[in-house]
Motif scaffolding. Structure first.
Motif, short mmCIF file in Angstrom:
data_model
loop_
_atom_site.label_atom_id
_atom_site.label_comp_id
_atom_site.label_asym_id
_atom_site.label_seq_id
_atom_site.Cartn_x
_atom_site.Cartn_y
_atom_site.Cartn_z
N GLU A 22 0.83 -1.21 0.00
CA GLU A 22 0.00 0.00 0.00
C GLU A 22 0.87 1.26 0.00
O GLU A 22 0.59 2.22 -0.72
N GLN A 23 1.92 1.26 0.76
CA GLN A 23 2.82 2.42 0.81
C GLN A 23 3.57 2.59 -0.51
O GLN A 23 3.76 3.72 -0.97
N VAL A 24 3.99 1.48 -1.12
CA VAL A 24 4.62 1.55 -2.44
C VAL A 24 3.62 2.12 -3.44
O VAL A 24 3.97 2.99 -4.25
N PHE A 25 2.38 1.68 -3.37
CA PHE A 25 1.31 2.18 -4.24
C PHE A 25 1.16 3.70 -4.09
O PHE A 25 1.09 4.42 -5.09
N GLN A 26 1.13 4.18 -2.86
CA GLN A 26 0.98 5.63 -2.63
C GLN A 26 2.16 6.40 -3.21
O GLN A 26 1.98 7.47 -3.79
N GLU A 27 3.36 5.87 -3.06
CA GLU A 27 4.55 6.52 -3.63
C GLU A 27 4.50 6.50 -5.16
O GLU A 27 4.82 7.50 -5.80
N LEU A 28 4.12 5.36 -5.73
CA LEU A 28 4.07 5.23 -7.18
C LEU A 28 3.03 6.17 -7.79
O LEU A 28 3.24 6.73 -8.87
N ARG A 29 1.94 6.40 -7.08
CA ARG A 29 0.89 7.29 -7.58
C ARG A 29 1.35 8.74 -7.71
O ARG A 29 0.76 9.51 -8.45
N LYS A 30 2.40 9.10 -7.01
CA LYS A 30 2.95 10.46 -7.14
C LYS A 30 3.51 10.68 -8.54
O LYS A 30 3.48 11.79 -9.06
N THR A 31 4.01 9.60 -9.15
CA THR A 31 4.55 9.67 -10.51
C THR A 31 3.53 9.23 -11.54
O THR A 31 3.43 9.82 -12.62
N TYR A 32 2.77 8.20 -11.21
CA TYR A 32 1.77 7.63 -12.12
C TYR A 32 0.41 7.59 -11.43
O TYR A 32 0.04 6.56 -10.86
N PRO A 33 -0.33 8.69 -11.45
CA PRO A 33 -1.57 8.80 -10.67
C PRO A 33 -2.66 7.79 -11.03
O PRO A 33 -3.53 7.52 -10.21
N THR A 34 -2.62 7.22 -12.22
CA THR A 34 -3.69 6.30 -12.63
C THR A 34 -3.34 4.83 -12.43
O THR A 34 -4.11 3.96 -12.81
N VAL A 35 -2.18 4.55 -11.84
CA VAL A 35 -1.75 3.16 -11.67
C VAL A 35 -2.73 2.41 -10.76
O VAL A 35 -3.30 2.98 -9.83
N ALA A 36 -2.91 1.13 -11.04
CA ALA A 36 -3.81 0.28 -10.24
C ALA A 36 -3.01 -0.47 -9.18
O ALA A 36 -1.84 -0.80 -9.38
N MET A 37 -3.67 -0.75 -8.07
CA MET A 37 -3.03 -1.50 -6.98
C MET A 37 -2.55 -2.87 -7.47
O MET A 37 -1.50 -3.35 -7.05
N ALA A 38 -3.31 -3.50 -8.35
CA ALA A 38 -2.93 -4.81 -8.89
C ALA A 38 -1.58 -4.74 -9.60
O ALA A 38 -0.78 -5.69 -9.52
N THR A 39 -1.31 -3.63 -10.25
CA THR A 39 -0.02 -3.44 -10.92
C THR A 39 1.11 -3.47 -9.91
O THR A 39 2.16 -4.07 -10.15
N VAL A 40 0.90 -2.85 -8.77
CA VAL A 40 1.91 -2.83 -7.71
C VAL A 40 2.14 -4.24 -7.19
O VAL A 40 3.28 -4.70 -7.10
N TYR A 41 1.07 -4.96 -6.85
CA TYR A 41 1.21 -6.33 -6.35
C TYR A 41 1.93 -7.22 -7.37
O TYR A 41 2.84 -7.98 -7.01
N ASN A 42 1.53 -7.14 -8.62
CA ASN A 42 2.14 -7.97 -9.67
C ASN A 42 3.62 -7.67 -9.83
O ASN A 42 4.44 -8.59 -9.96
N ASN A 43 3.97 -6.40 -9.84
CA ASN A 43 5.36 -6.02 -10.02
C ASN A 43 6.21 -6.33 -8.79
O ASN A 43 7.36 -6.75 -8.92
N LEU A 44 5.67 -6.14 -7.59
CA LEU A 44 6.40 -6.52 -6.38
C LEU A 44 6.69 -8.02 -6.40
O LEU A 44 7.80 -8.45 -6.08
N SER A 45 5.69 -8.80 -6.78
CA SER A 45 5.86 -10.25 -6.85
C SER A 45 6.95 -10.62 -7.86
O SER A 45 7.82 -11.46 -7.58
N ARG A 46 6.90 -10.01 -9.01
CA ARG A 46 7.88 -10.33 -10.06
C ARG A 46 9.29 -9.90 -9.64
O ARG A 46 10.25 -10.64 -9.83
N LEU A 47 9.42 -8.72 -9.05
CA LEU A 47 10.73 -8.25 -8.59
C LEU A 47 11.29 -9.17 -7.51
O LEU A 47 12.49 -9.45 -7.48
N ARG A 48 10.41 -9.66 -6.64
CA ARG A 48 10.85 -10.59 -5.60
C ARG A 48 11.29 -11.92 -6.21
O ARG A 48 12.33 -12.46 -5.86
N GLU A 49 10.51 -12.43 -7.15
CA GLU A 49 10.86 -13.69 -7.82
C GLU A 49 12.20 -13.58 -8.56
O GLU A 49 12.96 -14.55 -8.62
N GLU A 50 12.49 -12.40 -9.10
CA GLU A 50 13.74 -12.18 -9.83
C GLU A 50 14.91 -11.88 -8.89
O GLU A 50 16.03 -11.70 -9.34
#
Length: 123
Positions: A22-50
């Motif tokens: 949620e905090q990553v989402f709030q930070e990301l929205r400062k740059t990309y205001p229309t980003v969806a929370m699902a995008t954050v979860y998906n990307n966090l998961s992928r970054l962790r897997e990598e």
């Protein structure tokens, strides 16, 4: 790597606050205001897997995300405050004692922070 993934990686790698999704989402929205929370979860998961970030689970609280630089954590048992602590790398000693090659380990030392000792904070 997508623009969202790059920015999320930057947010996690430059923060010492152990951010929740949620905090990553709030930070990301400062740059990309229309980003969806699902995008954050998906990307966090992928970054962790990598292996580019790590997830730090804290019982009874949302998972936190952290940089992969070798370090351990102090975790306040009462309020959940998570603080970096640089301890000696125990990999060699743990491998000798267990008899297996370790890929890594996650050490959380549980304590009561000063605020909780004086009765100021709760979860």
């Amino acid at each position: 790597m997508t623009k969202y993934m790059k920015k999320i990686l930057e947010i996690v790698q430059t923060s010492y606050a152990h951010l929740t999704a949620e905090q990553v989402f709030q930070e990301l929205r400062k740059t990309y205001p229309t980003v969806a929370m699902a995008t954050v979860y998906n990307n966090l998961s992928r970054l962790r897997e990598e292996g580019q970030i790590r997830k730090v689970p804290v019982e009874g609280m949302p998972d936190r995300y952290d940089r992969t630089t070798r370090h351990d954590h102090l975790l306040c048992q009462r309020c959940g405050k998570l603080v970096d602590v640089d301890l000696e790398d125990l990999t060699d000693r743990l491998e000798q004692q267990t008899g297996v090659s370790l890929l890594g380990y996650d050490l959380k030392l549980v304590y009561l922070c000063e605020d909780c000792k004086t009765g100021g904070k709760t979860r």
